[in-house]
Scaffold this motif. Structure first.
Motif, mmCIF file in Angstrom:
data_model
loop_
_atom_site.group_PDB
_atom_site.id
_atom_site.type_symbol
_atom_site.label_atom_id
_atom_site.label_comp_id
_atom_site.label_asym_id
_atom_site.label_seq_id
_atom_site.Cartn_x
_atom_site.Cartn_y
_atom_site.Cartn_z
ATOM 1 N N TYR A 52 0.813 -1.139 -0.084
ATOM 2 C CA TYR A 52 0.000 0.175 0.033
ATOM 3 C C TYR A 52 0.958 1.252 0.117
ATOM 4 O O TYR A 52 1.837 1.318 0.476
ATOM 5 N N ILE A 53 0.474 2.135 -0.982
ATOM 6 C CA ILE A 53 1.252 3.508 -1.013
ATOM 7 C C ILE A 53 0.530 4.475 -0.754
ATOM 8 O O ILE A 53 -0.716 4.555 -1.175
ATOM 9 N N LYS A 54 0.730 5.265 0.325
ATOM 10 C CA LYS A 54 -0.236 6.259 0.744
ATOM 11 C C LYS A 54 -0.525 7.595 0.011
ATOM 12 O O LYS A 54 -1.459 8.229 -0.367
ATOM 13 N N ARG A 55 0.711 7.998 -0.812
ATOM 14 C CA ARG A 55 0.637 9.189 -1.917
ATOM 15 C C ARG A 55 1.332 8.652 -3.148
ATOM 16 O O ARG A 55 2.384 8.543 -3.069
ATOM 17 N N PRO A 56 0.885 8.776 -4.302
ATOM 18 C CA PRO A 56 -0.556 8.767 -4.489
ATOM 19 C C PRO A 56 -0.985 7.431 -3.967
ATOM 20 O O PRO A 56 -0.404 6.272 -4.047
ATOM 21 N N LYS A 57 -2.335 7.373 -3.593
ATOM 22 C CA LYS A 57 -3.043 6.148 -2.795
ATOM 23 C C LYS A 57 -3.030 4.985 -3.903
ATOM 24 O O LYS A 57 -3.716 5.153 -4.824
ATOM 25 N N MET A 58 -2.451 3.911 -3.757
ATOM 26 C CA MET A 58 -2.426 2.792 -4.731
ATOM 27 C C MET A 58 -2.097 1.467 -3.731
ATOM 28 O O MET A 58 -1.290 1.531 -2.835
ATOM 29 N N SER A 59 -2.477 0.324 -4.177
ATOM 30 C CA SER A 59 -2.193 -0.932 -3.599
ATOM 31 C C SER A 59 -1.705 -1.803 -4.699
ATOM 32 O O SER A 59 -2.039 -1.860 -5.952
ATOM 33 N N ASN A 60 -1.247 -2.880 -4.114
ATOM 34 C CA ASN A 60 -0.944 -4.342 -4.647
ATOM 35 C C ASN A 60 0.130 -4.007 -5.909
ATOM 36 O O ASN A 60 0.135 -4.850 -6.890
ATOM 37 N N ILE A 61 0.637 -2.754 -5.940
ATOM 38 C CA ILE A 61 1.945 -2.684 -6.777
ATOM 39 C C ILE A 61 2.928 -3.713 -6.650
ATOM 40 O O ILE A 61 3.395 -4.039 -5.500
ATOM 41 N N THR A 62 3.504 -4.279 -7.787
ATOM 42 C CA THR A 62 4.632 -5.422 -7.522
ATOM 43 C C THR A 62 5.923 -5.062 -7.893
ATOM 44 O O THR A 62 7.028 -5.613 -7.677
ATOM 45 N N GLN A 63 5.703 -3.944 -8.686
ATOM 46 C CA GLN A 63 7.113 -3.468 -9.333
ATOM 47 C C GLN A 63 7.167 -1.909 -9.533
ATOM 48 O O GLN A 63 6.132 -1.330 -10.166
ATOM 49 N N LEU A 64 8.271 -1.126 -9.197
ATOM 50 C CA LEU A 64 8.371 0.303 -9.486
ATOM 51 C C LEU A 64 9.309 0.406 -10.362
ATOM 52 O O LEU A 64 10.508 0.043 -10.407
ATOM 53 N N ILE A 65 9.055 1.353 -11.527
ATOM 54 C CA ILE A 65 9.893 1.475 -12.505
ATOM 55 C C ILE A 65 10.356 2.968 -12.215
ATOM 56 O O ILE A 65 9.842 3.900 -12.589
ATOM 57 N N LEU A 66 11.603 3.040 -12.028
ATOM 58 C CA LEU A 66 12.183 4.380 -11.390
ATOM 59 C C LEU A 66 12.748 4.994 -12.752
ATOM 60 O O LEU A 66 14.013 4.446 -13.109
ATOM 61 N N VAL A 67 12.295 5.986 -13.080
ATOM 62 C CA VAL A 67 12.884 6.629 -14.517
ATOM 63 C C VAL A 67 13.950 7.718 -14.223
ATOM 64 O O VAL A 67 13.432 8.650 -13.677
ATOM 65 N N VAL A 68 15.089 7.768 -14.633
ATOM 66 C CA VAL A 68 16.082 8.650 -14.412
ATOM 67 C C VAL A 68 16.347 9.361 -15.859
ATOM 68 O O VAL A 68 16.585 8.377 -16.786
ATOM 69 N N SER A 69 16.762 10.678 -15.986
ATOM 70 C CA SER A 69 16.811 10.953 -17.152
ATOM 71 C C SER A 69 18.344 11.397 -17.201
ATOM 72 O O SER A 69 18.891 11.737 -16.212
ATOM 73 N N SER A 70 19.104 10.779 -18.589
ATOM 74 C CA SER A 70 20.444 10.967 -18.503
ATOM 75 C C SER A 70 20.836 12.327 -18.671
ATOM 76 O O SER A 70 22.004 12.853 -18.422
ATOM 77 N N LYS A 71 19.938 13.199 -19.281
ATOM 78 C CA LYS A 71 20.089 14.479 -19.777
ATOM 79 C C LYS A 71 18.744 15.113 -19.709
ATOM 80 O O LYS A 71 17.924 14.615 -20.352
#
Length: 297
Positions: free
Chosen positions: A66-85
């Motif tokens: 459970y994630i409080k902000r934004p409210k979401m549940s049952n996420i199994t994977q977080l895709i963390l996007v980083v910009s190179s430039k």
């Protein structure tokens, strides 16, 4: 009948049941129980009107995450996007997000986007740091969606059979990546303003999109600003993956790994076993959490 909440606009929920979508409100009893259905919830519904696809939510199944902000549940994977430039890589945010993913027990995948813009190939150093820790890192050129070399195919493979949430600063290319995965403009692209090189955030509501069976992408506005103050500053070392096995080498119980001598983590740092920039960010996040802790109550 069991379904999945794929969208929530104010108190109206869109629920996917196999290949049908119903609109539903939640029973009043949830208010009494102080629980609110959120996107990602598996729910039991009662159909009120089959023709107009109207229903009511009767029960919320137990949540795995459970994630409080934004409210979401049952996420199994977080895709963390980083910009190179454009914008430049925000590794402090990335380390906060990684710590939070570890805290929540959600698998993180790091996506280094816009690698084509990084002519000096500085992203390779970033890739090496995080791969050495044991994280999956994918390079992408979101604009070249037709080209298999763009990393989109590899990312698609990683998404399979997961409920995936994309996170990262505004302007890093989250929407462009999602569009490339779908080859269809389902999210408005935030354009980078040439004037200040900052992204304008254009996405507004949390929504789950189905890529294929059992594979979803959550489009989550405001996710990059999420608050990690749920993590106790004294526990932060547990959520820095490479620190965890070294804590046993600290002389003092409750070692902060900042001021103490004979610290397992500082010794590993001197021996080059821990990346110094990542250690510096650990200290920064530790102090931030400690400061916030003062004003908690």
């Amino acid at each position: 009948m069991q379904g999945l909440i794929v969208e929530n606009i104010s108190n109206l929920y869109k629920i996917k049941v196999q290949n049908k979508t119903y609109e539903a409100n939640a029973r009043g009893k949830f208010k009494k129980e102080e629980i609110t259905p959120v996107v990602g919830d598996k729910v039991e519904i009662q159909i009120l009107d089959e023709e107009n696809k109207k229903a009511v939510i009767e029960k919320i199944e137990p949540r795995t995450t459970y994630i409080k902000r934004p409210k979401m549940s049952n996420i199994t994977q977080l895709i963390l996007v980083v910009s190179s430039k454009n914008p430049k890589p925000d590794l402090l945010l990335l380390d906060k997000q990684l710590a939070f993913a570890e805290y929540l027990g959600i698998k993180p995948i790091i996506v280094l986007n816009k690698t084509d813009l990084d002519k000096k190939k500085e992203f390779e150093k970033i890739k090496e740091i995080y791969q050495n820790i044991g994280y999956t890192v994918i390079e992408t050129i979101a604009k070249e969606q037709e080209n298999n070399l763009s990393g989109i195919q590899e990312l698609k493979k990683q998404l399979k059979n997961n409920v995936n949430a994309f996170s990262g600063n505004s302007g890093v290319g989250k929407s462009t990546l999602i569009n490339a995965i779908f080859k269809d403009t389902i999210t408005q692209e935030g354009e980078i303003s040439q004037r200040n090189k900052k992204g304008k955030n254009t996405t507004t509501s949390t929504k789950l999109y189905e890529i294929d069976e059992n594979t979803y992408i959550a489009d989550t506005p405001g996710f990059s600003t999420f608050d990690i103050s749920e993590i106790e500053y004294k526990e932060l070392d547990k959520y820095f993956k490479e620190f965890k096995p070294l804590v046993v080498n600290c002389e003092f119980v409750g070692c902060t790994h900042i001021k103490e001598e004979n610290c397992g983590i500082k010794n590993a740092l001197q021996q080059g076993k821990i990346d110094s920039s990542r250690y510096d960010r650990f200290c920064k996040i530790y102090e931030e959490l400690k400061e916030k802790d003062k004003y908690k109550y």
